[in-house]
Design a protein around this motif. Sequence first.
Motif, mmCIF file in Angstrom:
data_model
loop_
_atom_site.group_PDB
_atom_site.id
_atom_site.type_symbol
_atom_site.label_atom_id
_atom_site.label_comp_id
_atom_site.label_asym_id
_atom_site.label_seq_id
_atom_site.Cartn_x
_atom_site.Cartn_y
_atom_site.Cartn_z
ATOM 1 N N THR A 192 104.536 -43.724 76.610
ATOM 2 C CA THR A 192 105.189 -43.420 75.783
ATOM 3 C C THR A 192 104.950 -42.243 74.667
ATOM 4 N N ARG A 193 105.840 -41.144 74.591
ATOM 5 C CA ARG A 193 105.285 -40.095 73.981
ATOM 6 C C ARG A 193 105.422 -38.576 72.480
ATOM 7 N N PHE A 194 106.771 -40.357 71.699
ATOM 8 C CA PHE A 194 107.163 -40.011 70.496
ATOM 9 C C PHE A 194 106.108 -40.197 69.542
ATOM 10 N N LEU A 195 105.762 -40.351 68.520
ATOM 11 C CA LEU A 195 105.111 -41.775 67.688
ATOM 12 C C LEU A 195 105.252 -40.506 65.951
ATOM 13 N N VAL A 196 105.694 -41.233 65.215
ATOM 14 C CA VAL A 196 106.362 -40.565 64.044
ATOM 15 C C VAL A 196 105.146 -42.528 63.009
ATOM 16 N N TYR A 197 103.574 -41.570 61.966
ATOM 17 C CA TYR A 197 103.391 -42.386 61.148
ATOM 18 C C TYR A 197 104.301 -42.721 60.320
ATOM 19 N N LEU A 242 96.997 -37.483 64.014
ATOM 20 C CA LEU A 242 96.843 -36.308 63.741
ATOM 21 C C LEU A 242 96.639 -35.873 65.116
ATOM 22 N N GLU A 243 95.430 -36.134 65.656
ATOM 23 C CA GLU A 243 94.947 -35.296 66.631
ATOM 24 C C GLU A 243 95.194 -35.768 67.873
ATOM 25 N N ALA A 244 95.890 -37.407 67.483
ATOM 26 C CA ALA A 244 96.089 -37.185 69.540
ATOM 27 C C ALA A 244 97.544 -36.502 69.492
ATOM 28 N N ASN A 245 97.991 -35.630 68.426
ATOM 29 C CA ASN A 245 99.162 -35.571 69.322
ATOM 30 C C ASN A 245 98.584 -34.155 70.515
ATOM 31 N N GLY A 246 99.007 -34.027 71.295
ATOM 32 C CA GLY A 246 99.303 -33.400 72.594
ATOM 33 C C GLY A 246 98.600 -33.873 73.473
ATOM 34 N N ARG A 247 97.846 -35.158 73.685
ATOM 35 C CA ARG A 247 96.784 -36.247 74.309
ATOM 36 C C ARG A 247 97.838 -36.506 75.117
ATOM 37 N N GLU A 248 97.584 -36.375 76.757
ATOM 38 C CA GLU A 248 97.887 -36.329 77.354
ATOM 39 C C GLU A 248 98.664 -38.552 77.671
ATOM 40 N N VAL A 249 99.972 -38.570 77.573
ATOM 41 C CA VAL A 249 100.370 -39.875 77.994
ATOM 42 C C VAL A 249 100.155 -40.574 79.158
ATOM 43 N N HIS A 250 100.921 -41.464 79.996
ATOM 44 C CA HIS A 250 100.348 -42.187 81.324
ATOM 45 C C HIS A 250 102.006 -41.199 81.772
ATOM 46 N N GLY A 251 101.818 -40.925 82.761
ATOM 47 C CA GLY A 251 102.663 -40.244 83.102
ATOM 48 C C GLY A 251 102.701 -38.990 83.187
ATOM 49 N N GLY A 252 101.397 -38.374 82.691
ATOM 50 C CA GLY A 252 101.400 -36.466 82.580
ATOM 51 C C GLY A 252 101.711 -35.738 81.515
ATOM 52 N N LEU A 253 102.880 -36.491 80.146
ATOM 53 C CA LEU A 253 102.949 -35.484 79.368
ATOM 54 C C LEU A 253 102.652 -35.469 78.509
ATOM 55 N N PRO A 254 102.510 -34.639 77.484
ATOM 56 C CA PRO A 254 101.808 -35.156 75.927
ATOM 57 C C PRO A 254 102.642 -35.812 75.035
ATOM 58 N N LEU A 255 101.128 -36.330 74.251
ATOM 59 C CA LEU A 255 102.375 -37.181 73.142
ATOM 60 C C LEU A 255 102.735 -36.412 71.292
ATOM 61 N N VAL A 256 103.223 -36.632 71.274
ATOM 62 C CA VAL A 256 103.972 -35.764 70.140
ATOM 63 C C VAL A 256 104.316 -36.504 68.604
ATOM 64 N N THR A 257 102.685 -36.182 68.165
ATOM 65 C CA THR A 257 102.676 -36.744 66.853
ATOM 66 C C THR A 257 103.332 -36.635 65.599
ATOM 67 N N CYS A 258 103.922 -37.148 64.536
ATOM 68 C CA CYS A 258 103.961 -36.209 63.043
ATOM 69 C C CYS A 258 103.403 -37.500 62.260
ATOM 70 N N ALA A 259 103.483 -37.086 60.749
ATOM 71 C CA ALA A 259 103.138 -37.604 60.263
ATOM 72 C C ALA A 259 103.760 -38.019 58.749
ATOM 73 N N LEU A 260 104.366 -38.519 57.997
ATOM 74 C CA LEU A 260 105.194 -38.560 57.103
ATOM 75 C C LEU A 260 104.381 -39.331 55.635
#
Length: 440
Positions: A192-197, A242-260
Motif C-alpha cells: 500500500t503506497r499512500f498514507l495520510v496521517y 514522515l520518516e517512512a516516506n520513500g520507504r520501499e513497499v512490497h512490489g518495489g515502489l516508494p511509500l508516500v506519506t503526509c501528516a495533517l
Amino acid sequence: MPVEHRVAARGRLRARVVGVVAGRVSVPGMGQEGEGGASGRGRCVGWPALDERRGPLQASLGTLGQRLQPGMADSAQAQKLVYLVTGGCGFLGEHVVRMLLQREPRLGELRVFDRHLGPWLEELKTGPVRVTAIQGDVTEAHEVAAAVAGAHVVIHTAGLVDVFGRASPETIHEVNVQGTRNVIEACVQTGTRFLVYTSSMEVVGPNTKGHPFYRGNEDTLYEAVHRHPYPCSKALAERLVLEANGREVHGGLPLVTCALRPTGIYGEGHQIMRDFYRQGLRLGGWLFRAIPASVEHGRVYVGNVAWMHVLAARELERRAALMGGQVYFCYDGSPYKSYEDFNMEFLGPCGLQLVGARPLLPYWLLVFLAALNALLQWLLRPLVLYAPLLNPYTLAVANTTFTVSTDKAQRHFGYEPLFSWEDSRTRTILWVQAAGSSAQ
Ligand SMILES: NC(=O)c1ccc[n+]([C@@H]2O[C@H](COP(=O)([O-])OP(=O)(O)OC[C@H]3O[C@@H](n4cnc5c(N)ncnc54)[C@H](O)[C@@H]3O)[C@@H](O)[C@H]2O)c1
Ligand SMILES: C[C@@H](CO)CCC[C@@H](C)[C@H]1CC[C@H]2[C@@H]3[C@H](O)C=C4C[C@@H](O)CC[C@]4(C)[C@H]3CC[C@]12C
C-alpha cells in the motif's frame, strides 16, 4: 443482520470484519519540497526515543487474496480504489468516511476500521460503494495488516485522544505510537503506497513554557517541548510517518506519506462542546469566563478537516514529490477567538451566556484548582476515575495563544475549505441543539 466474517491468516484470528456488503474482505490491487519549520520534531521529556519499543510486524499476509501491481498506474485512472480509514467511527473519522463516500469518485471500496464500530455504518451499506466494517485494534499488528492488505490508500485517524488522565501514559503511547508503527509496517508489507496521517497542532505546541504561537505556519520556528503523554505520542507518531516516506513497499515502489495537523476540531459530534452545553444547562444557562478573551485558540471545522484528508489522499500520488513527507496545518475561515468565546458562537444561540468580560477567578486560583484536580485524580485513582476538564495541562493549552495562518495545503494540493464559517457555525449549532435536547 450484519454478516460476520473472520479472516484467518497463518492460522490466527484476524480483525473481525462485520457486515461486508459483498461478503469479501480483500479486493487487492492496484507515486520534496524542503518545507517544514514548525516541525514538531521537538523533545518529549521523559519519553522513550523512537527506536525503543519497536516490535516486529508479526502478521503474514499470504492468504489474503491476489494482489495486483501496487501503485495507481495512469492506464488505470478509471480504476476503482480501495480506501481504509482507521478510527473511522470516531468524531473526525465518521466525517472522513462520509466525505469519501460523497466526494471521492474513484472510491470502489471503503474499509472502516475501528475498535468500536458505530451502528450508523449499517445505513451506508445500501449505497453504490462497498463499505466494509472491520472491528479491530491498531495495536494488534496482525489485525492492521489484514485490514490494510489490498488497500490503495490508508487514512490513519485512529488515536487515543486523552488530555484528562483517563488512560495511562503507556496505553496512549501504545495506541498512538505503536498503532501508527503497525499501520506503516502493514503498508510496507502489503504494497500500500499512500498514507495520510491525522497528526495534531499539539505536535508543535503549546509548549511546556507557554510560549504563544500567534498565527504561525508550518515554517514558523517554535520550541516544541512536550511533557504530556498525548502530545508526546502524537509527535513521535508523526515523526514515524514522515520518516517512512520513500520507504520501499512490497512490489518495489516508494511509500508516500503526509501528516495533517488539525487545531482544535469542532462540529457535529464534538463531545467536549456537548459537555459544555450540558454543564451550562445544569448551571441555569450560565458559563463563567476563566480565560482572558485575548488568548487566541485555533479551531477548525470537522467537515473541512475531513475534506482536507480526502483531498490529500487523492493528490498524494500525482504530487508525490511535492507532498511526500510533508506536514500541513488544517485551517479554514473559522475566526480567531479565545476557546470560550469561540464556543459561545454555538452555545450562545442555544441559550447559554458567558458571564464576565474578564476571568472571574484570578489565574493563580485556577492554577491551584487545576493542581488540586490533579492531586485528587492521583489520590482517588485506586478507587475511582476522577478526570475533570480542568487540569494543569488543559489549563495551559486553553491559556496559551496557539493559532495558525497558512495556505500550504492550498499551494500543495489545491485545498479550499468546503464549508464557509457561516455553514460550519449553523451546522454546529443545529447539532448542539439536537444533542442537548436529546439529553433532557
Ligand atoms: N478532536 C480534536 O480536536 C483533534 C485535534 C487534532 C488532532 N486530532 C486527532 O484526530 C484523530 C481523531 O480524533 P477524534 O477527535 O475524532 O477522536 P475520537 O476519539 O472521536 O476518535 C478516535 C477513534 O479511534 C478509535 N480508536 C481508539 N483506539 C483505537 C485502537 N486501539 N484501535 C482502533 N481504533 C481505535 C476510537 O474508537 C475512535 O473511534 C486522532 O488521531 C486525534 O489525535 C483530534
Ligand atoms: C479552563 C477551562 C475553562 O472553561 C477550559 C478548559 C478547556 C480545555 C478542556 C480545552 C481547551 C483547549 C482544548 C484542546 C485543543 O482544542 C486542542 C486539542 C488537540 C487535539 O489533538 C486533542 C484535543 C485538544 C487537546 C483539546 C482538548 C480540550 C482542551 C484542552
